[in-house]
Design a protein around this motif. Structure first.
Motif, short mmCIF file in Angstrom:
data_model
loop_
_atom_site.label_atom_id
_atom_site.label_comp_id
_atom_site.label_asym_id
_atom_site.label_seq_id
_atom_site.Cartn_x
_atom_site.Cartn_y
_atom_site.Cartn_z
N THR A 24 31.73 45.35 51.76
CA THR A 24 32.56 46.18 52.63
C THR A 24 33.59 45.30 53.32
O THR A 24 33.43 44.07 53.40
CB THR A 24 31.71 46.88 53.71
N LEU A 59 35.66 37.69 47.54
CA LEU A 59 35.74 38.87 46.67
C LEU A 59 35.40 38.54 45.22
O LEU A 59 34.87 39.40 44.51
CB LEU A 59 37.13 39.50 46.77
N TYR A 116 39.73 45.55 40.32
CA TYR A 116 38.30 45.37 40.58
C TYR A 116 37.54 45.90 39.38
O TYR A 116 37.95 46.88 38.75
CB TYR A 116 37.88 46.15 41.84
N THR A 117 36.43 45.26 39.05
CA THR A 117 35.66 45.67 37.88
C THR A 117 34.19 45.29 38.06
O THR A 117 33.86 44.51 38.94
CB THR A 117 36.23 45.01 36.60
N ALA A 118 33.36 45.83 37.20
CA ALA A 118 31.94 45.46 37.17
C ALA A 118 31.69 44.67 35.89
O ALA A 118 32.16 45.05 34.82
CB ALA A 118 31.07 46.70 37.20
N ASP A 151 31.65 38.74 45.25
CA ASP A 151 31.11 40.08 45.47
C ASP A 151 32.25 41.03 45.80
O ASP A 151 32.62 41.19 46.96
CB ASP A 151 30.08 40.07 46.60
N GLY A 152 32.81 41.65 44.77
CA GLY A 152 33.92 42.57 44.94
C GLY A 152 33.54 43.90 45.57
O GLY A 152 34.40 44.70 45.89
N ARG A 153 32.24 44.13 45.76
CA ARG A 153 31.78 45.40 46.34
C ARG A 153 31.45 45.31 47.82
O ARG A 153 31.07 46.30 48.43
CB ARG A 153 30.54 45.88 45.58
#
Length: 154
Positions: free
Chosen positions: A23, A16, A54-56, A19-21
């Motif tokens: 699926t 995560l 979570y953040t970008a 790559d927190g995005r």
């Protein structure tokens, strides 16, 4: 307080962080679990606060943030009340990305981001300088960022 994490929890956290995005199905495949137990573990890690949010990550220069500075702050008097007042005031300043309590000559280290030198000058004079408990401010402007890493070494 440390929370006991097994090798699967650590694998989930590493994945995560990269790559927190992804699926849940992608995550489950990557950590060799089926989707339901994987999701259960992620929810548990969130509930325990291990996964904080979570953040970008945004490219500063592409959104007009040209100035990055480290600001050392010394309070007038190191007391619980002054620290509380300073920390409350800093929490309201959008330019402050991070605030650390430090040892040594200064009491705090701030990571500050502004659009340009003029906006940084305004931040120092009109915002940080208006906090009553502040005694001294020293700034180090970042010329170039060589490395940035948000992932923890798990």
């Amino acid at each position: 307080m440390s929370i006991r994490l097994d090798h699967i929890d650590l694998s989930i956290l590493r994945a995560l962080q990269n790559d927190g995005r992804m699926t849940n199905a992608e995550l489950a495949e990557q950590v060799f679990l089926s989707p339901t137990p994987c999701l259960r573990r992620v929810k548990r890690l969130e509930k325990l606060g291990v996964i904080d949010h979570y953040t970008a990550e945004i490219n500063r220069s592409l959104v007009g943030i040209e100035i990055s500075a480290f600001v050392f702050v010394q309070l007038q008097r190191n007391s619980k009340k002054n620290a509380h007042n300073f920390e409350q005031a800093v929490a309201e300043l959008n330019e402050v990305q991070e605030c650390f309590v430090v040892t040594g000559e200064y009491d705090y280290l701030l990571n500050v981001a502004t659009t340009n030198l003029k906006s940084y000058d305004e931040f120092i004079k009109e915002k940080l300088g208006d906090i009553e408990t502040v005694s001294k401010v020293d700034t180090t402007i970042v010329l170039n960022q060589v490395k940035s890493r948000r992932q923890l070494p798990l």
